[in-house]
Design a protein around this motif. Structure first.
Motif, PDB file in Angstrom:
ATOM      1  N   TYR A  26       0.832  -1.198   0.000  1.00 11.73           N
ATOM      2  CA  TYR A  26       0.000   0.000   0.000  1.00 11.73           C
ATOM      3  C   TYR A  26       0.869   1.252   0.000  1.00 11.73           C
ATOM      4  O   TYR A  26       1.917   1.296   0.642  1.00 11.73           O
ATOM      5  N   VAL A  27       0.388   2.259  -0.735  1.00  7.37           N
ATOM      6  CA  VAL A  27       1.057   3.556  -0.815  1.00  7.37           C
ATOM      7  C   VAL A  27       0.021   4.633  -0.501  1.00  7.37           C
ATOM      8  O   VAL A  27      -1.092   4.610  -1.034  1.00  7.37           O
ATOM      9  N   GLU A  28       0.375   5.566   0.370  1.00  2.00           N
ATOM     10  CA  GLU A  28      -0.494   6.694   0.729  1.00  2.00           C
ATOM     11  C   GLU A  28       0.373   7.942   0.857  1.00  2.00           C
ATOM     12  O   GLU A  28       1.550   7.859   1.223  1.00  2.00           O
ATOM     13  N   LYS A  29      -0.213   9.102   0.586  1.00  2.00           N
ATOM     14  CA  LYS A  29       0.521  10.363   0.708  1.00  2.00           C
ATOM     15  C   LYS A  29       1.072  10.572   2.119  1.00  2.00           C
ATOM     16  O   LYS A  29       2.117  11.171   2.289  1.00  2.00           O
ATOM     17  N   TRP A  30       0.377  10.057   3.127  1.00  3.80           N
ATOM     18  CA  TRP A  30       0.804  10.239   4.514  1.00  3.80           C
ATOM     19  C   TRP A  30       1.742   9.113   4.982  1.00  3.80           C
ATOM     20  O   TRP A  30       2.159   9.083   6.127  1.00  3.80           O
ATOM     21  N   GLY A  31       2.101   8.213   4.074  1.00  2.00           N
ATOM     22  CA  GLY A  31       2.958   7.080   4.437  1.00  2.00           C
ATOM     23  C   GLY A  31       4.398   7.483   4.671  1.00  2.00           C
ATOM     24  O   GLY A  31       4.752   8.667   4.710  1.00  2.00           O
ATOM     25  N   GLU A  32       5.247   6.481   4.815  1.00  2.00           N
ATOM     26  CA  GLU A  32       6.662   6.724   5.092  1.00  2.00           C
ATOM     27  C   GLU A  32       7.486   5.682   4.349  1.00  2.00           C
ATOM     28  O   GLU A  32       7.198   4.487   4.431  1.00  2.00           O
ATOM     29  N   ILE A  34      10.062   3.593   4.484  1.00  3.21           N
ATOM     30  CA  ILE A  34      10.978   2.885   5.377  1.00  3.21           C
ATOM     31  C   ILE A  34      10.906   1.397   5.040  1.00  3.21           C
ATOM     32  O   ILE A  34       9.975   0.947   4.371  1.00  3.21           O
ATOM     33  N   ALA A  35      11.864   0.639   5.509  1.00  2.34           N
ATOM     34  CA  ALA A  35      11.939  -0.786   5.178  1.00  2.34           C
ATOM     35  C   ALA A  35      10.687  -1.555   5.582  1.00  2.34           C
ATOM     36  O   ALA A  35      10.321  -2.533   4.934  1.00  2.34           O
ATOM     37  N   GLU A  36       9.994  -1.118   6.617  1.00  3.30           N
ATOM     38  CA  GLU A  36       8.822  -1.837   7.119  1.00  3.30           C
ATOM     39  C   GLU A  36       7.525  -1.395   6.461  1.00  3.30           C
ATOM     40  O   GLU A  36       6.445  -1.851   6.832  1.00  3.30           O
ATOM     41  N   PRO A  43       1.784   2.387   5.350  1.00  2.00           N
ATOM     42  CA  PRO A  43       1.993   2.395   3.902  1.00  2.00           C
ATOM     43  C   PRO A  43       3.282   3.117   3.520  1.00  2.00           C
ATOM     44  O   PRO A  43       3.821   3.905   4.307  1.00  2.00           O
ATOM     45  N   CYS A  44       3.758   2.854   2.317  1.00  3.38           N
ATOM     46  CA  CYS A  44       4.883   3.602   1.772  1.00  3.38           C
ATOM     47  C   CYS A  44       4.365   4.970   1.334  1.00  3.38           C
ATOM     48  O   CYS A  44       3.167   5.152   1.120  1.00  3.38           O
ATOM     49  N   GLY A  50       7.153   1.729  -3.055  1.00  3.89           N
ATOM     50  CA  GLY A  50       6.253   0.578  -2.951  1.00  3.89           C
ATOM     51  C   GLY A  50       6.556  -0.467  -4.002  1.00  3.89           C
ATOM     52  O   GLY A  50       6.555  -1.673  -3.724  1.00  3.89           O
ATOM     53  N   ILE A  51       6.828  -0.022  -5.224  1.00  2.00           N
ATOM     54  CA  ILE A  51       7.198  -0.945  -6.303  1.00  2.00           C
ATOM     55  C   ILE A  51       8.495  -1.655  -5.963  1.00  2.00           C
ATOM     56  O   ILE A  51       8.636  -2.861  -6.184  1.00  2.00           O
TER      57      ILE A  51
END
Length: 98
Positions: A26-32, A34-36, A43-44, A50-51
């Motif tokens: 998952y990718v979201e504008k508020w994500g981060e 990081i490796a996790e 989310p990334c 994310g890819i």
């Protein structure tokens, strides 16, 4: 009969060893980034990150918003989807020299 079914199940597993479960990231504008990242709760932030976390035949689901980046979809069978549709998620490459 039970032994026959059990043996048949083992044979089927041995016959198709390359069957792997695909994962969803998952990718979201508020994500981060990081490796996790990659889960619904963590989310990334960028689509490319994310890819990069995904493998072939996985799925990357992108939240709504404008993402200012260039992406490289170099993994066979990778799926990229938007939860907001084609107009709710925008990849803007303006000003990117890539």
């Amino acid at each position: 009969m039970y032994v026959f079914i059990k043996r048949l199940a083992v044979l089927l597993l041995l016959a198709f060893p390359c069957v792997a479960l695909s994962k969803t990231f998952y990718v979201e504008k508020w994500g981060e980034d990081i490796a996790e990242c990659g889960s619904k709760t963590v989310p990334c932030q960028s689509i490319q990150y994310g890819i990069d976390q995904a493998d072939e035949r996985d799925k990357v689901i992108v939240g709504p918003g404008v993402y200012f980046e260039s992406i490289d979809m170099d993994k066979e069978g990778l799926k990229l989807e938007s939860v907001a549709g084609r107009y709710g998620t925008v990849i803007d490459t303006t000003g990117i020299n890539d």
